[in-house]
Design a protein around this motif. Structure first.
Motif, PDB file in Angstrom:
ATOM      1  N   SER A  20      60.469  31.793  39.792  1.00 55.89           N
ATOM      2  CA  SER A  20      61.544  32.231  40.392  1.00 55.89           C
ATOM      3  C   SER A  20      61.226  33.907  40.693  1.00 55.89           C
ATOM      4  N   SER A  21      61.453  34.209  42.102  1.00 54.12           N
ATOM      5  CA  SER A  21      61.510  35.689  42.251  1.00 54.12           C
ATOM      6  C   SER A  21      62.384  36.404  41.631  1.00 54.12           C
ATOM      7  N   ALA A  22      63.641  35.685  40.917  1.00 58.71           N
ATOM      8  CA  ALA A  22      64.511  36.396  40.277  1.00 58.71           C
ATOM      9  C   ALA A  22      64.355  36.546  38.901  1.00 58.71           C
ATOM     10  N   ILE A  45      63.124  35.379  31.968  1.00 59.87           N
ATOM     11  CA  ILE A  45      61.846  35.778  31.456  1.00 59.87           C
ATOM     12  C   ILE A  45      62.038  37.285  30.982  1.00 59.87           C
ATOM     13  N   GLU A  46      60.915  37.598  30.148  1.00 60.70           N
ATOM     14  CA  GLU A  46      60.988  38.820  29.642  1.00 60.70           C
ATOM     15  C   GLU A  46      61.250  40.032  30.465  1.00 60.70           C
ATOM     16  N   GLY A  47      62.267  40.992  30.251  1.00 58.83           N
ATOM     17  CA  GLY A  47      62.370  42.018  30.894  1.00 58.83           C
ATOM     18  C   GLY A  47      63.405  41.786  32.041  1.00 58.83           C
ATOM     19  N   GLU A  48      63.890  40.441  32.255  1.00 55.48           N
ATOM     20  CA  GLU A  48      64.775  40.199  33.176  1.00 55.48           C
ATOM     21  C   GLU A  48      66.324  40.605  32.730  1.00 55.48           C
ATOM     22  N   THR A  49      67.140  40.974  33.609  1.00 55.05           N
ATOM     23  CA  THR A  49      68.607  41.047  32.990  1.00 55.05           C
ATOM     24  C   THR A  49      69.587  40.437  33.735  1.00 55.05           C
ATOM     25  N   LEU A  50      70.722  40.176  33.221  1.00 57.58           N
ATOM     26  CA  LEU A  50      71.964  39.817  34.040  1.00 57.58           C
ATOM     27  C   LEU A  50      72.661  41.319  34.115  1.00 57.58           C
ATOM     28  N   ALA A  51      72.851  41.649  35.113  1.00 55.42           N
ATOM     29  CA  ALA A  51      73.348  42.777  35.566  1.00 55.42           C
ATOM     30  C   ALA A  51      74.943  43.090  34.768  1.00 55.42           C
ATOM     31  N   PRO A  52      75.327  44.161  34.794  1.00 54.04           N
ATOM     32  CA  PRO A  52      76.570  44.265  34.114  1.00 54.04           C
ATOM     33  C   PRO A  52      77.727  43.364  34.830  1.00 54.04           C
ATOM     34  N   HIS A  53      78.524  42.785  34.015  1.00 55.01           N
ATOM     35  CA  HIS A  53      79.560  41.754  34.552  1.00 55.01           C
ATOM     36  C   HIS A  53      80.725  41.804  33.743  1.00 55.01           C
TER      37      HIS A  53
END
Length: 112
Positions: A20-22, A45-53
């Motif tokens: 996935s590109s996300a 995947i490593e380095g990806e984040t779920l933005a502040p929510h």
């Protein structure tokens, strides 16, 4: 009775996250919005984040594999496979420190 393998789902959704590109993939494994509880497997995947929510009223995060960091701005928690965190009821984000899968359990407030 329903049964499923979180290990198999972890492998499947980490592969989907890599494709996935996300850099993430998720599946609800139990519940819907009309249930009292909903559980969702989230692979990052490593380095990806779920933005502040914002946080729901009640939620826990069970790290199935990898290592993650949850940050509220005031507190930071890092956890690895097998660890469980009661998510504080405040705005937060989640960062994958390595390829990771977590099981997010959320109280929906519904009891129908």
């Amino acid at each position: 009775m329903e049964s499923l393998s979180l290990t198999e789902l972890t492998h499947e959704h980490l592969a989907k996250a890599h494709a996935s590109s996300a850099g993430r993939s998720a599946i609800t494994v139990h519940g819907r919005h009309d249930y009292v509880m909903r559980q969702t497997l989230v692979a990052l995947i490593e380095g990806e984040t779920l933005a502040p929510h914002d946080s729901p009223q009640e939620a826990t995060l069970h790290v199935l594999s990898g290592r993650v960091r949850l940050d509220t701005g005031e507190e930071t928690w890092e956890g690895g496979a097998g660890e469980l965190l009661v998510i504080p009821p405040q705005r937060h984000d989640l960062l994958a420190l390595e390829d990771s899968a977590v099981l997010l359990s959320v109280g929906t407030g519904s009891n129908t």
